[in-house]
Design an enzyme around this catalytic site. Structure first.
Site, PDB file in Angstrom:
ATOM      1  CE  LYS A   1      62.153  47.043  80.330  1.00 56.41           C
ATOM      2  NZ  LYS A   1      63.234  47.615  79.151  1.00 56.41           N
TER       3      LYS A   1
ATOM      4  CE  LYS B   1      69.278  41.571  79.001  1.00 55.75           C
ATOM      5  NZ  LYS B   1      68.499  42.764  79.204  1.00 55.75           N
TER       6      LYS B   1
ATOM      7  CE  LYS C   1      63.141  45.422  71.079  1.00 53.30           C
ATOM      8  NZ  LYS C   1      64.298  45.576  71.334  1.00 53.30           N
TER       9      LYS C   1
HETATM   10  P1  TYM Z   1      66.219  47.999  73.080  1.00 54.39           P
HETATM   11  O1  TYM Z   1      66.599  47.552  72.013  1.00 54.39           O
HETATM   12  O2  TYM Z   1      65.223  47.884  74.502  1.00 54.39           O
HETATM   13  O3  TYM Z   1      65.189  49.329  72.954  1.00 54.39           O
HETATM   14  C1  TYM Z   1      65.152  50.803  71.830  1.00 54.39           C
HETATM   15  C2  TYM Z   1      64.907  51.976  72.281  1.00 54.39           C
HETATM   16  O4  TYM Z   1      62.982  51.446  73.816  1.00 54.39           O
HETATM   17  C3  TYM Z   1      62.991  52.510  74.173  1.00 54.39           C
HETATM   18  N1  TYM Z   1      62.505  51.140  75.349  1.00 54.39           N
HETATM   19  C4  TYM Z   1      61.226  52.369  75.927  1.00 54.39           C
HETATM   20  N2  TYM Z   1      61.007  53.081  76.450  1.00 54.39           N
HETATM   21  C5  TYM Z   1      59.846  53.173  77.205  1.00 54.39           C
HETATM   22  N3  TYM Z   1      58.895  52.773  77.895  1.00 54.39           N
HETATM   23  C6  TYM Z   1      59.383  51.081  77.490  1.00 54.39           C
HETATM   24  N4  TYM Z   1      58.748  50.525  77.915  1.00 54.39           N
HETATM   25  C7  TYM Z   1      60.380  50.906  76.355  1.00 54.39           C
HETATM   26  N5  TYM Z   1      60.659  49.466  75.853  1.00 54.39           N
HETATM   27  C8  TYM Z   1      62.454  49.991  75.190  1.00 54.39           C
HETATM   28  C9  TYM Z   1      64.416  51.963  75.197  1.00 54.39           C
HETATM   29  O5  TYM Z   1      64.761  52.903  76.329  1.00 54.39           O
HETATM   30  C10 TYM Z   1      65.691  52.470  73.633  1.00 54.39           C
HETATM   31  O6  TYM Z   1      65.734  53.864  73.601  1.00 54.39           O
HETATM   32  N6  TYM Z   1      70.554  49.267  74.846  1.00 54.39           N
HETATM   33  C11 TYM Z   1      69.658  50.002  73.872  1.00 54.39           C
HETATM   34  C12 TYM Z   1      70.209  49.734  72.674  1.00 54.39           C
HETATM   35  C13 TYM Z   1      71.304  50.406  72.161  1.00 54.39           C
HETATM   36  C14 TYM Z   1      71.015  52.124  71.938  1.00 54.39           C
HETATM   37  C15 TYM Z   1      72.810  52.078  72.046  1.00 54.39           C
HETATM   38  C16 TYM Z   1      70.085  52.943  72.550  1.00 54.39           C
HETATM   39  C17 TYM Z   1      72.783  50.215  71.587  1.00 54.39           C
HETATM   40  N7  TYM Z   1      73.332  51.435  71.239  1.00 54.39           N
HETATM   41  C18 TYM Z   1      73.128  53.670  71.747  1.00 54.39           C
HETATM   42  C19 TYM Z   1      70.360  54.198  72.413  1.00 54.39           C
HETATM   43  C20 TYM Z   1      72.407  54.891  71.588  1.00 54.39           C
HETATM   44  C21 TYM Z   1      68.934  49.306  73.889  1.00 54.39           C
HETATM   45  O7  TYM Z   1      68.661  47.819  74.259  1.00 54.39           O
HETATM   46  O8  TYM Z   1      67.514  48.482  73.519  1.00 54.39           O
END
Ligand code: TYM
Length: 329
Positions: A194, A111, A197
């Site tokens: 990967k 970041k 978004k």
């Molecule tokens: P975020 O919003 O980036 O993504 C949500 C979930 O999607 C998974 N993900 C992927 N898995 C496989 N391949 C990909 N290309 C891919 N892109 C996204 C992420 O691994 C995630 O599981 N930090 C988290 C949000 C969060 C969270 C939590 C998750 C905050 N608190 C507590 C679980 C438990 C995040 O940025 O997710």
């Protein structure tokens, strides 16, 4: 019965990476377990300090998750900012989280490269808030993609540190969990990295069939295999990975054999892949449209979810305060 917590930031529509990384297993686990599913809207402020239409984004992501099959009658579905107990635990965990370990986190380093003009304290303590999200419900399993593996390691460390600091066995150490312990990284269509978004390389659950065909047909490949048995390039491997989650195994096998014998035509493979993705996303897209039009239903879901999540969270906060030593006179 396990307690499971899963979350997503409302910073864009849901893509196939989110689905296969975090949602598909949640769906399998929600019936037999105590499941919490939430939208991490405060986490979104670490990268989007002026989040614009945050309400609209939350609503969209919520409708998309429900359209995937998360059942609010079974799982507790809520919005992070509706549960202030989480922020109290975040503060308390911050007292035992050290600058060095936070600065070494891969996501923080990434970041600061991406947003050098906004290296805020929220970014640094992102893993602490995430740990609070998880351990406030004393979760044991967290379905996430590969990119969250280190955050889960830190969550376990913060849980362990709390337990040893105050000589208790209070917080379980939660596991990152997906297909067994194999975390997935769904790649993008641009040949590297990967699916994300904001990377412009993703297929979203709300994409129309026309969008999907166009995106897949434009996906990066290579000049084609030159010698039998040659390993696919990174870009082609990525297409096979996406195919392996949406197509049936016989289809994947067929194209792998065609690649191995140098007979593959990437155009044919892409056409098949696009249709298989559409077969998977189209019913979800239809449900997204109908659910997102039903404001009353969405409001009811998050109100009930907030109540249930606060009940669980406030019990933990009461225990934690007392463990640290805050007690009534
Ligand atoms: P975020 O919003 O980036 O993504 C949500 C979930 O999607 C998974 N993900 C992927 N898995 C496989 N391949 C990909 N290309 C891919 N892109 C996204 C992420 O691994 C995630 O599981 N930090 C988290 C949000 C969060 C969270 C939590 C998750 C905050 N608190 C507590 C679980 C438990 C995040 O940025 O997710």
């Amino acid at each position: 019965m396990e307690t499971i917590v899963s979350g997503i930031r409302p910073t864009g529509n849901l893509h196939l990476g989110n689905y296969f990384g975090a949602v598909s297993n949640f769906l399998k686990m929600q019936k037999e377990n105590n499941c919490f599913f939430f939208i991490a809207d405060y986490h979104a402020l670490t990268t989007h300090p002026k989040p614009g239409d945050i309400q609209g984004n939350i609503k969209q992501v919520l409708a998309e998750y429900l359209a995937c099959g998360i059942d609010p009658e079974i799982a507790t579905v809520f919005i992070q900012s509706d549960v202030p107990e989480v922020f109290e635990l975040y503060l308390l965990l911050n007292m035992n989280a050290y600058i060095g370990e936070l600065q070494r986190t891969a996501s923080f380093k990434e970041k600061i490269r991406k947003q050098p003009d906004n290296i805020n304290a929220g970014l640094l303590t992102y893993p602490v808030l995430m740990a609070a999200d998880i351990i406030i419900h004393r979760a044991t399993k967290v379905p996430v993609g590969k990119d969250q593996e280190q955050h889960l390691e830190m969550t376990r460390r913060f849980a362990r540190r709390f337990n040893s600091m105050y000589s208790v066995e209070y917080f379980p150490e939660p596991d990152a969990y997906n297909f067994g312990h194999k975390l997935l990284k769904i790649p993008g269509l641009d040949g590297s990295g990967k699916m994300g978004k904001s990377e412009g390389n993703g297929i979203f659950l709300a994409d129309t069939p026309q969008d999907i065909r166009k995106k897949v047909m434009r996906a990066v490949t290579d000049a084609g295999p030159q010698t039998p048995g040659e390993k696919p390039s990174e870009a082609v491997k990525n297409l096979f990975t996406i195919m392996s989650v949406v197509s049936d195994p016989a289809t994947v096998k067929h194209f792998r054999e065609m690649h191995a014998s140098c007979e593959i035509r990437y155009g044919d493979m892409k056409k098949q892949l696009a249709e298989d993705i559409i077969k998977f996303t189209e019913p979800i897209r239809e449900r997204i449209i109908s659910i997102s039009a039903d404001n009353r239903y969405l409001a009811k879901v998050v109100a009930a979810g907030a109540e249930r999540a606060r009940e669980s969270a406030s019990k933990t906060i009461r225990d934690v305060r007392s463990i640290i030593g805050y007690k009534p006179f």
